[in-house]
Design a protein around this motif. Structure first.
Motif, mmCIF file in Angstrom:
data_model
loop_
_atom_site.group_PDB
_atom_site.id
_atom_site.type_symbol
_atom_site.label_atom_id
_atom_site.label_comp_id
_atom_site.label_asym_id
_atom_site.label_seq_id
_atom_site.Cartn_x
_atom_site.Cartn_y
_atom_site.Cartn_z
ATOM 1 N N HIS A 5 58.702 5.280 48.383
ATOM 2 C CA HIS A 5 59.332 6.303 47.533
ATOM 3 C C HIS A 5 58.399 6.915 46.490
ATOM 4 O O HIS A 5 58.810 7.723 45.688
ATOM 5 C CB HIS A 5 60.565 5.714 46.844
ATOM 6 N N GLU A 6 57.116 6.510 46.488
ATOM 7 C CA GLU A 6 56.164 7.053 45.500
ATOM 8 C C GLU A 6 55.153 7.893 46.263
ATOM 9 O O GLU A 6 54.163 7.368 46.740
ATOM 10 C CB GLU A 6 55.422 5.907 44.801
ATOM 11 N N CYS A 17 55.146 0.100 45.885
ATOM 12 C CA CYS A 17 55.816 -0.249 44.632
ATOM 13 C C CYS A 17 56.137 -1.751 44.652
ATOM 14 O O CYS A 17 56.289 -2.353 45.722
ATOM 15 C CB CYS A 17 57.101 0.548 44.553
ATOM 16 N N GLU A 26 55.570 9.242 40.432
ATOM 17 C CA GLU A 26 56.818 8.461 40.399
ATOM 18 C C GLU A 26 56.695 7.192 39.555
ATOM 19 O O GLU A 26 57.471 6.988 38.620
ATOM 20 C CB GLU A 26 57.277 8.170 41.838
HETATM 21 ZN ZN LIG Z 1 58.737 2.372 42.645
#
Ligand SMILES: [Zn+2]
Length: 353
Positions: free
Chosen positions: A74-75, A41, A155
């Motif tokens: 986090h994805e 990200c 996400e």
């Molecule tokens: Zn992200």
């Protein structure tokens, strides 16, 4: 089984180490996910290049009690490896995505994330690791037809889908997207899924505009060649129904306001790194409604799975590269910041599809 795993751990700015890390215990309401793929990200890149921004280094996070060094990421998508004793709706072998953001649930679903929250990969260990432990209620099974690499896009797509929701994009709308980086591309995808008929995309990079077309923009313009507002007003003298500002600089912010029709929505999605002068009279004279979007509601996250399942949607042009965890810094972070043709780089963990 060993109780350590390989993980990419954020220690400090320009200091992310791939090393052995303890696997945390699975508590009663937790699920242990074997990570398949995890996307890089812009937030991860910023934490690496100019952080700490969201990662806590001195005082532990209020909700998790944790601070750096922490596993980034986090994805992601993965397969359930183990469930806690209270978890009944998930079992080993389920293919899943995980909403990394945990809120307190004290407020409405629309506003809860604006109060206390924590995110995997920033405030507790994340998904650039062989395993990731999450509260079960954040884990969502995916259809068997959805490949796990594509599922890792749920996400970031959710961020875009939420912005499109805030912009109130509906069937037949004409919308303008300023900025065609990864989130801009996902905004185009989400707007198309929401029924936008004309999607006008603006950027300074030919490579990004090319991708914008591939994922659903109906018109693209390089704003090096022509002013976006002048271009829009030729065909839509009243302005577009909504504008999404995904570039994060004053010129695109101003253009988004000028390009939109009275009572149309202008939604700021980009992180603006710099202050600039802004006179609210531009809102009064244009009559637009200015708002913003941050993160997403859990509902939006779940609906993003449906967007990826839509036969008319093609997100493949956004997945530009797959890299090994060992090479996350060089092939991931460095590549993402130096090469504009990169959009979403996926880190291979188990690599299962
Ligand atoms: Zn992200």
């Amino acid at each position: 089984m060993s109780n350590t795993m390989k993980a990419a751990v954020w220690y400090n700015q320009k200091d992310v180490r791939v090393e052995e890390r303890d696997i945390k215990e699975v508590k009663d309401n937790d699920v242990k996910v074997k990570v398949s793929w995890s996307g890089i990200c812009g937030t991860d890149l910023h934490e690496y290049e100019i952080g700490p921004i969201l990662i806590q280094t001195d005082n532990p996070n209020k909700l998790t009690g944790e601070k750096a060094p922490l596993v980034l990421g986090h994805e992601f998508s993965g397969v359930v490896e183990e469930v806690g004793s209270n978890v009944k709706n998930l079992k080993k072998g389920d293919r899943v995505v995980v909403n990394p953001v945990v809120t307190t649930g004290k407020h409405s679903p629309e506003t809860d994330r604006y109060y206390d929250f924590y995110s995997a990969g920033l405030h507790t260990d994340g998904s650039f690791a062989e395993y990731m432990i999450s509260p079960a209620e954040n884990v969502v099974p995916i259809p068997k037809e959805l490949p796990l690499d594509k599922a890792a896009l749920v996400e970031p797509l959710s961020v875009a889908a939420q912005a499109v929701k805030e912009a109130k994009v509906k069937d037949g709308d004409t919308i303008a997207v300023f900025g065609c980086g990864p989130i801009g591309l996902f905004v185009i995808v989400a707007a198309k899924a929401a029924g936008a008929k004309e999607i006008l995309a603006f950027d300074l990079s030919e490579d990004r505009l090319h991708k914008a077309k591939e994922v659903g923009a109906t018109q693209v313009l390089n704003t090096k060649d022509k002013d976006a507002v002048a271009y829009i007003k030729e065909t839509y003298p009243e302005g577009v129904d909504a504008s999404l500002e995904v570039a994060g600089v004053k010129p695109t912010f101003d253009s988004a306001i000028s390009a939109t029709k009275p009572k149309g929505n202008v939604v700021v999605v980009a992180i603006h790194a710099r202050d600039f002068e802004f006179n609210p009279i531009s809102l009064m004279t244009s009559g637009v409604k200015l708002s913003s979007s941050l993160g997403y509601e859990f509902e939006t996250f779940k609906k993003s799975i449906d967007i990826l399942m839509d036969k008319n949607i093609d997100v493949n042009p956004i997945m530009t590269k797959k890299v090994k965890l060992d090479n996350i810094v060089e092939d991931g972070f460095h590549s993402l910041s130096s090469d504009l043709t990169q959009a979403k780089i996926l880190v291979e963990l188990s690599g299962e599809i």
